[in-house]
Design a protein around this motif. Structure first.
Motif, PDB file in Angstrom:
ATOM      1  N   LEU A  75       0.847  -1.194   0.000  1.00  7.18           N
ATOM      2  CA  LEU A  75       0.000   0.000   0.000  1.00  7.18           C
ATOM      3  C   LEU A  75       0.877   1.236   0.000  1.00  7.18           C
ATOM      4  O   LEU A  75       1.896   1.277   0.684  1.00  7.18           O
ATOM      5  CB  LEU A  75      -0.866   0.052   1.266  1.00  7.18           C
ATOM      6  CG  LEU A  75      -1.968  -0.974   1.436  1.00  7.18           C
ATOM      7  CD1 LEU A  75      -2.622  -0.797   2.799  1.00  7.18           C
ATOM      8  CD2 LEU A  75      -2.991  -0.824   0.344  1.00  7.18           C
ATOM      9  N   VAL A  76       0.450   2.238  -0.741  1.00 10.75           N
ATOM     10  CA  VAL A  76       1.092   3.542  -0.691  1.00 10.75           C
ATOM     11  C   VAL A  76       0.323   4.352   0.348  1.00 10.75           C
ATOM     12  O   VAL A  76      -0.864   4.610   0.186  1.00 10.75           O
ATOM     13  CB  VAL A  76       1.051   4.239  -2.068  1.00 10.75           C
ATOM     14  CG1 VAL A  76       1.649   5.627  -1.969  1.00 10.75           C
ATOM     15  CG2 VAL A  76       1.758   3.399  -3.115  1.00 10.75           C
ATOM     16  N   LEU A  77       1.006   4.695   1.432  1.00 10.63           N
ATOM     17  CA  LEU A  77       0.404   5.448   2.529  1.00 10.63           C
ATOM     18  C   LEU A  77       1.347   6.559   2.954  1.00 10.63           C
ATOM     19  O   LEU A  77       2.553   6.474   2.714  1.00 10.63           O
ATOM     20  CB  LEU A  77       0.168   4.536   3.747  1.00 10.63           C
ATOM     21  CG  LEU A  77      -0.819   3.391   3.615  1.00 10.63           C
ATOM     22  CD1 LEU A  77      -0.768   2.514   4.859  1.00 10.63           C
ATOM     23  CD2 LEU A  77      -2.223   3.912   3.403  1.00 10.63           C
ATOM     24  N   PRO A  78       0.825   7.582   3.623  1.00 11.91           N
ATOM     25  CA  PRO A  78       1.730   8.560   4.228  1.00 11.91           C
ATOM     26  C   PRO A  78       2.666   7.839   5.203  1.00 11.91           C
ATOM     27  O   PRO A  78       2.256   6.889   5.880  1.00 11.91           O
ATOM     28  CB  PRO A  78       0.788   9.512   4.978  1.00 11.91           C
ATOM     29  CG  PRO A  78      -0.534   9.345   4.310  1.00 11.91           C
ATOM     30  CD  PRO A  78      -0.583   7.912   3.848  1.00 11.91           C
ATOM     31  N   GLU A  79       3.922   8.272   5.237  1.00 10.95           N
ATOM     32  CA  GLU A  79       4.918   7.559   6.041  1.00 10.95           C
ATOM     33  C   GLU A  79       4.514   7.408   7.504  1.00 10.95           C
ATOM     34  O   GLU A  79       4.801   6.387   8.129  1.00 10.95           O
ATOM     35  CB  GLU A  79       6.279   8.244   5.938  1.00 10.95           C
ATOM     36  CG  GLU A  79       7.390   7.420   6.555  1.00 10.95           C
ATOM     37  CD  GLU A  79       8.773   7.995   6.323  1.00 10.95           C
ATOM     38  OE1 GLU A  79       9.708   7.492   6.960  1.00 10.95           O
ATOM     39  OE2 GLU A  79       8.917   8.934   5.520  1.00 10.95           O
TER      40      GLU A  79
END
Length: 104
Positions: A75-79
């Motif tokens: 998943l691409v998520l805020p760090e």
């Protein structure tokens, strides 16, 4: 058939797992119910922060013991929403519960 009953989430699961990650876990569970010949009463999700091309991704690895199964998605998520933990989903026959491994 396991995991066809009401589900519950512990407070730890609700508090520590970002909603996008929760949604992906639910999606992976539903996919497994539809595609696996059988589901073990214990489903395990290992979450880890991985680096890719200078950014970070959330890795989710879904496993069960019997029959053997493993699937990994990213998943691409805020760090600040990327976490490292282990989650159990346990079906006791009456309901299934999503919980952090540390709550077991």
């Amino acid at each position: 058939m396991p995991f066809n009953n009401p589900c519950y989430m512990t407070r730890g699961f609700q508090a520590e797992i970002p909603i996008e990650t929760q949604q992906m876990i639910f999606t992976l569970m539903n996919k497994a119910k539809q595609t696996l010949p059988a589901m073990d009463y214990l489903q395990v999700f290992k979450l880890a922060k991985v680096s890719s091309n200078g950014s970070y991704l959330q890795r989710l690895t879904h496993t069960q013991e019997i029959p053997p199964f493993e699937e990994t998605v990213f998943l691409v998520l805020p760090e600040d929403q990327i976490i490292t933990t282990k989650i159990f989903v346990i079906d006791d026959g009456d309901h299934h519960t999503f919980l952090l491994a540390s709550e077991y």
